[in-house]
Design a protein around this motif. Sequence first.
Motif, short mmCIF file in Angstrom:
data_model
loop_
_atom_site.label_atom_id
_atom_site.label_comp_id
_atom_site.label_asym_id
_atom_site.label_seq_id
_atom_site.Cartn_x
_atom_site.Cartn_y
_atom_site.Cartn_z
N ARG A 9 0.63 -1.32 0.14
CA ARG A 9 0.12 -0.33 0.04
C ARG A 9 0.68 1.82 -0.44
N LEU A 10 0.55 2.24 -0.44
CA LEU A 10 1.16 2.97 -0.84
C LEU A 10 1.08 4.41 0.63
N ARG A 11 2.22 4.70 1.08
CA ARG A 11 2.31 5.62 2.28
C ARG A 11 1.95 6.38 1.76
N TRP A 12 3.26 7.47 0.72
CA TRP A 12 3.27 8.77 0.82
C TRP A 12 3.69 8.96 -1.07
N TYR A 13 3.29 10.36 -1.01
CA TYR A 13 4.08 10.59 -2.34
C TYR A 13 4.01 12.25 -2.21
N ARG A 14 5.30 12.30 -3.11
CA ARG A 14 5.05 13.73 -3.15
C ARG A 14 5.48 14.13 -5.04
N SER A 15 5.26 15.50 -4.92
CA SER A 15 6.68 15.79 -6.03
C SER A 15 7.64 17.10 -5.96
N LEU A 48 -6.53 6.82 -11.83
CA LEU A 48 -6.33 5.77 -11.17
C LEU A 48 -4.97 6.17 -9.54
N ALA A 49 -4.94 7.39 -9.67
CA ALA A 49 -3.53 7.10 -8.93
C ALA A 49 -4.49 7.84 -7.13
N ARG A 50 -5.32 8.69 -8.23
CA ARG A 50 -6.49 8.94 -6.65
C ARG A 50 -7.00 7.94 -6.15
N HIS A 51 -7.41 7.13 -7.21
CA HIS A 51 -7.31 5.39 -6.37
C HIS A 51 -7.49 4.93 -5.56
N VAL A 52 -5.63 5.20 -5.74
CA VAL A 52 -4.92 4.07 -5.70
C VAL A 52 -4.74 4.70 -4.13
N ILE A 53 -4.61 6.37 -3.86
CA ILE A 53 -4.54 7.02 -2.29
C ILE A 53 -5.88 6.63 -1.70
N ALA A 112 -5.20 4.37 1.78
CA ALA A 112 -5.80 5.60 2.95
C ALA A 112 -4.76 6.51 2.67
N ALA A 113 -4.10 6.97 2.52
CA ALA A 113 -3.27 7.30 1.90
C ALA A 113 -3.69 8.94 2.15
N PRO A 114 -2.59 10.22 2.84
CA PRO A 114 -3.47 12.46 3.05
C PRO A 114 -3.90 12.11 1.51
N ARG A 115 -5.53 12.68 1.18
CA ARG A 115 -5.74 12.88 -0.12
C ARG A 115 -5.40 14.65 -0.19
#
Length: 155
Positions: A23-29, A109-114, A118-121
Amino acid sequence: MRSLLAVDLGLRTGLALYGADGRLRWYRSQNFGTATRLRRAVHGVLRELPEVGWLVLEGGGNLAEIWTREAERVGITVHRIPAERWREQLLYTREQRTGAQAKHHAGELARHVIDWSAAPRPTSLRHDAAEAILVGLWGALHVGLLEQVPAELRR
């Protein structure tokens, strides 16, 4: 517990961290601005994440070499893939007829993965972060963190 870091290469880089559960923990640009600043920053990014066992890079060239050298130096397994590889597995053919279409559908799709993770929206989701999320999902499947695309993400 080993995790996976996915990178959409560029001076403006998308990053996504997946946990051992897939599961995705965090993401950023992150905008590094120059290759020199990127070279200095990669060392710090990887040192802050000692649990990372895999690095999945979308793209190639000099920027990929910077990430690859540092990852190998600290014992991280590196996978380089073209965008087409994760797109063919995660997007419908009709969703990737043009680059603009592929970026749009990648964002959805990335928003669905988020949500699934349950990663921060995000308030806004840049395309490089969205693509890093999907590169990471492909990577989680490829290295075995996930056995298949979760039912909640299938369309």
